[in-house]
Design an enzyme around this catalytic site. Sequence first.
Site, PDB file in Angstrom:
ATOM      1  N   SER A 150      18.345 149.540  84.437  1.00 23.33           N
ATOM      2  CA  SER A 150      17.307 149.700  83.421  1.00 23.33           C
ATOM      3  C   SER A 150      17.629 148.871  82.178  1.00 23.33           C
ATOM      4  O   SER A 150      17.779 147.659  82.261  1.00 23.33           O
ATOM      5  CB  SER A 150      17.141 151.189  83.100  1.00 23.33           C
ATOM      6  OG  SER A 150      16.002 151.404  82.318  1.00 23.33           O
ATOM      7  N   ASP A 302      11.143 146.851  79.705  1.00 24.13           N
ATOM      8  CA  ASP A 302      12.597 146.766  79.896  1.00 24.13           C
ATOM      9  C   ASP A 302      12.897 145.930  81.145  1.00 24.13           C
ATOM     10  O   ASP A 302      11.977 145.526  81.862  1.00 24.13           O
ATOM     11  CB  ASP A 302      13.214 148.164  79.944  1.00 24.13           C
ATOM     12  CG  ASP A 302      12.825 148.964  81.171  1.00 24.13           C
ATOM     13  OD1 ASP A 302      11.862 148.579  81.862  1.00 24.13           O
ATOM     14  OD2 ASP A 302      13.486 149.983  81.449  1.00 24.13           O
ATOM     15  N   ASP A 304      13.821 146.283  84.238  1.00 28.73           N
ATOM     16  CA  ASP A 304      13.270 146.579  85.568  1.00 28.73           C
ATOM     17  C   ASP A 304      11.803 146.993  85.518  1.00 28.73           C
ATOM     18  O   ASP A 304      11.233 147.423  86.515  1.00 28.73           O
ATOM     19  CB  ASP A 304      14.110 147.636  86.287  1.00 28.73           C
ATOM     20  CG  ASP A 304      14.055 149.006  85.647  1.00 28.73           C
ATOM     21  OD1 ASP A 304      13.934 149.080  84.405  1.00 28.73           O
ATOM     22  OD2 ASP A 304      14.141 150.010  86.376  1.00 28.73           O
ATOM     23  N   ASP A 306       9.985 149.431  84.170  1.00 29.58           N
ATOM     24  CA  ASP A 306       9.408 150.773  84.316  1.00 29.58           C
ATOM     25  C   ASP A 306       9.077 151.387  82.957  1.00 29.58           C
ATOM     26  O   ASP A 306       8.205 152.239  82.858  1.00 29.58           O
ATOM     27  CB  ASP A 306      10.295 151.697  85.168  1.00 29.58           C
ATOM     28  CG  ASP A 306      11.704 151.875  84.640  1.00 29.58           C
ATOM     29  OD1 ASP A 306      12.051 151.283  83.597  1.00 29.58           O
ATOM     30  OD2 ASP A 306      12.490 152.610  85.283  1.00 29.58           O
TER      31      ASP A 306
END
Length: 576
Positions: A150, A302, A304, A306
């Site tokens: 993340s 961010d 990734d 999500d």
Amino acid sequence: MIHIEPQILEKVNAWLTPTFDTDTQNKIKELIASNPKQLKESFYKNLEFGTGGMRGVMGVGTNRMNKYTIGKNTQGLSNYLQQSFPNEQLKVAIAYDCRHNSKAFAKIVADVFSANNIKVYLFEDLRPTPQLSFALKHLGCHCGIVLTASHNPPEYNGYKVYWQDGGQIVPPQDANIIKEINALDYSEINFNSKESLIQYIGKDIDEVFINASIKNGSFDTSDSARKNLSVVFTSLHGTSITIIPETLKRAGYANVHIVKEQEVPNGDFPTVDSPNPEEPAALKMALDLAEKVNGDIVIGTDPDSDRVGIAVRDLDGNMKLLNGNQTMVVMTEFLLKQWKNENKIQGKEFIGSTIVSTPMMENLASHYNVECKIGLTGFKWIAKMIKDFHELNFIGGGEESFGFMVGDFVRDKDAVTSTLLACEIAAQAKAKGSSFFKELINLYITHGFYKERLISITKKGIEGAEEIKQMMINARKNPLKQVNGSDVVKIEDYQLSISKNIVTGKETVINVPKSNVLIYYTEDGSKIALRPSGTEPKIKYYISVNTTLDNMTAFKSTEQLLETKIDAVIKDMKLN
């Protein structure tokens, strides 16, 4: 000289056997010779699954992300899959982000699965985490893995496990999988891949995912309104650059300005201290660009993709970064209004949130006559709600940490569809002479003015973990009786599964899985939650205060009153 406990030395010696490659052994020998403290940190425990899966610093050792820890995870997971789905052709999907070693780790995971006769769909290049959740369901897989940490610092990586429904694993599966992993010896990992079982995927899945995002995130906004919205977007060196610009373009947003310095994926995140859209500093370049191009909305995701951070023009025309609670209530109310206008609210609908997010979500649900289900921190619990209450229709929901999910076609927080939804809200508001920010204030007038703030205290390493543990023990032993002069009237202890009314002394059972969370409610309506992070070396304090707001003119003065109240709570709890 640092003393190293016998049990740690035993682990170290095991990693110096031929089961482990020469490179790994040499790195361990270097730590023994030059950095015994680091050696201890690397081996003193096994990496654990937290709210976001397994996440840790990359390097050698049982407490690090490396070929062997992820290999052991995957071997244990392969064994569990074979037990859970006997006589089925097992299928898994694997995605990864922009971080160092993510691509190599993803291939190792694919190798181990295929070595265990499991069919693997491996993304050919980096992709957003929500796309893995979607692909898993779309391809009929039993399980999915994302290699990501993340928004953690560059030295981290992680391993997130998803199940058939597209959501992350939850009890009892997580414990059963961990039990299977812990029963293994590293020598039992089968790294001998069967390449014929590994199929690379990419553009084909992109097409269906983008189409699904547009279908779920578009709401009859006029072409002119879309073209008239000036959008500034940054992927913060992450995966969203592969999907979000194309999604916005196909949805009709032609006036999109991308922060060029941050559009190339890079695991060092060179232009930011932290690639976290929750932090205003991460969006500085995007905010600067918005001033140059007269942007209406700034959106940052961010690494990734999500989580989504959103900044909009305030009442004075200045760009203001909204927090996750604010974007969540605006998005949720917009969806509720759409469902109501389409006569889709029939008494079998719900929205979802978490125990540390704004209580305002419950007010919205009550106003629209839908249920608001509250789960533990982490989006896997919202995904579990959809699975557990399949007779109900999920409208949308989110959590304070900048995650939101539109409908149930993806079962994790989804910055792709959320970005499109935010643009739809902003475009429609602008077209009618309002703004995203004014829509938020209107919600405060109708449903109560809720203001939240998160305080995170970082405590690194072995000592830090012990300190955090002790802070929670102390909080339970000596619970607060007052906060900022207001009596505590209720305490919820999610570790003990007990909610206690302090006034009457009555205790009731909390019907959610146990978690190390403590929440205080005060007489004046304030709420203070504390919990250790499941993915970072932090203890977090979530503060929520509220009052009424009469009109838009009173917004600034009322906001200042709430900010001052939060400052007083922080001072009273000695958090500053």
